[in-house]
Design a protein around this motif. Structure first.
Motif, mmCIF file in Angstrom:
data_model
loop_
_atom_site.group_PDB
_atom_site.id
_atom_site.type_symbol
_atom_site.label_atom_id
_atom_site.label_comp_id
_atom_site.label_asym_id
_atom_site.label_seq_id
_atom_site.Cartn_x
_atom_site.Cartn_y
_atom_site.Cartn_z
ATOM 1 N N PRO A 198 0.830 -1.204 0.000
ATOM 2 C CA PRO A 198 0.000 0.000 0.000
ATOM 3 C C PRO A 198 0.867 1.258 0.000
ATOM 4 O O PRO A 198 1.784 1.391 0.807
ATOM 5 C CB PRO A 198 -0.789 -0.104 1.309
ATOM 6 N N GLY A 199 0.598 2.148 -0.933
ATOM 7 C CA GLY A 199 1.328 3.412 -1.007
ATOM 8 C C GLY A 199 2.626 3.355 -1.787
ATOM 9 O O GLY A 199 3.323 4.373 -1.893
ATOM 10 N N ALA A 200 2.995 2.209 -2.354
ATOM 11 C CA ALA A 200 4.247 2.104 -3.112
ATOM 12 C C ALA A 200 4.176 2.996 -4.348
ATOM 13 O O ALA A 200 3.230 2.921 -5.130
ATOM 14 C CB ALA A 200 4.508 0.659 -3.511
ATOM 15 N N TYR B 251 8.260 8.332 2.143
ATOM 16 C CA TYR B 251 9.305 7.582 2.829
ATOM 17 C C TYR B 251 10.214 6.929 1.792
ATOM 18 O O TYR B 251 9.749 6.466 0.756
ATOM 19 C CB TYR B 251 8.700 6.484 3.709
ATOM 20 N N HIS B 252 11.485 6.873 2.121
ATOM 21 C CA HIS B 252 12.468 6.213 1.268
ATOM 22 C C HIS B 252 13.093 5.106 2.110
ATOM 23 O O HIS B 252 13.724 5.383 3.123
ATOM 24 C CB HIS B 252 13.537 7.206 0.811
ATOM 25 N N LEU C 95 7.803 5.315 -0.916
ATOM 26 C CA LEU C 95 6.484 5.043 -0.364
ATOM 27 C C LEU C 95 5.738 6.343 -0.090
ATOM 28 O O LEU C 95 6.306 7.266 0.507
ATOM 29 C CB LEU C 95 6.669 4.261 0.939
ATOM 30 N N ASP C 96 4.490 6.412 -0.517
ATOM 31 C CA ASP C 96 3.653 7.578 -0.253
ATOM 32 C C ASP C 96 3.474 7.737 1.256
ATOM 33 O O ASP C 96 3.170 6.774 1.953
ATOM 34 C CB ASP C 96 2.296 7.402 -0.941
ATOM 35 N N ARG C 97 3.647 8.939 1.730
ATOM 36 C CA ARG C 97 3.588 9.193 3.173
ATOM 37 C C ARG C 97 2.179 9.035 3.740
ATOM 38 O O ARG C 97 2.005 8.600 4.875
ATOM 39 C CB ARG C 97 4.123 10.598 3.444
ATOM 40 N N GLU C 98 1.180 9.373 2.967
ATOM 41 C CA GLU C 98 -0.208 9.292 3.430
ATOM 42 C C GLU C 98 -0.780 7.879 3.323
ATOM 43 O O GLU C 98 -1.524 7.441 4.190
ATOM 44 C CB GLU C 98 -1.089 10.246 2.609
#
Length: 131
Positions: free
Chosen positions: A15-17, A87-88, A107-110
């Protein structure tokens, strides 16, 4: 056991990748990429994250306190950076030869879950087959 392409596909199922890559930190080359890249250039992102990874791996201060049964410093397992853009995560992969590769995930922070992503990257790194 997944190869590079399968590993990257599994990474993008998180999720969020936003994007992922397998990078050789000694050369800065991307061995495989998928999805988006910060700045829009996978090769530039690979080179920049490799420089960051090299700093973490080559400085023993990051392994202080972590020793194995032979009282040797343990290598860095993973590194993450929290930025406004997301995020990395960098997960180092142990190999029989030189252990100079890592999985990189943007990665998406939200939408992303940092703890879940870290656990999944660990699992993927252990199962990844590099030929």
């Amino acid at each position: 056991m997944p190869g590079i392409d399968e590993c990257l596909l599994e990474t993008m199922r998180l999720p969020g990748a936003l994007g992922a890559a397998l990078v050789d930190w000694t050369s800065g080359l991307a061995l495989g990429t998928i999805g988006d890249s910060p700045g829009g250039d996978h090769e530039a992102a690979a080179a920049e994250t490799a420089e960051f990874a090299r700093s973490a791996v080559e400085h023993p201060v990051f392994a202080l306190g972590a020793k194995d049964s032979a009282d040797e410093l343990l290598p860095v397992e993973d590194v993450f950076v929290a930025a406004h853009s997301g995020y990395h995560l960098l997960r180092f992969i142990r190999t029989a030869y030189d252990s100079s590769v890592f999985l990189y995930l943007w990665l998406d922070r939200e939408l992303g879950n940092l703890a879940l992503a870290r656990l999944r990257l660990r699992d993927l790194a252990e199962r990844l087959v590099l030929a």
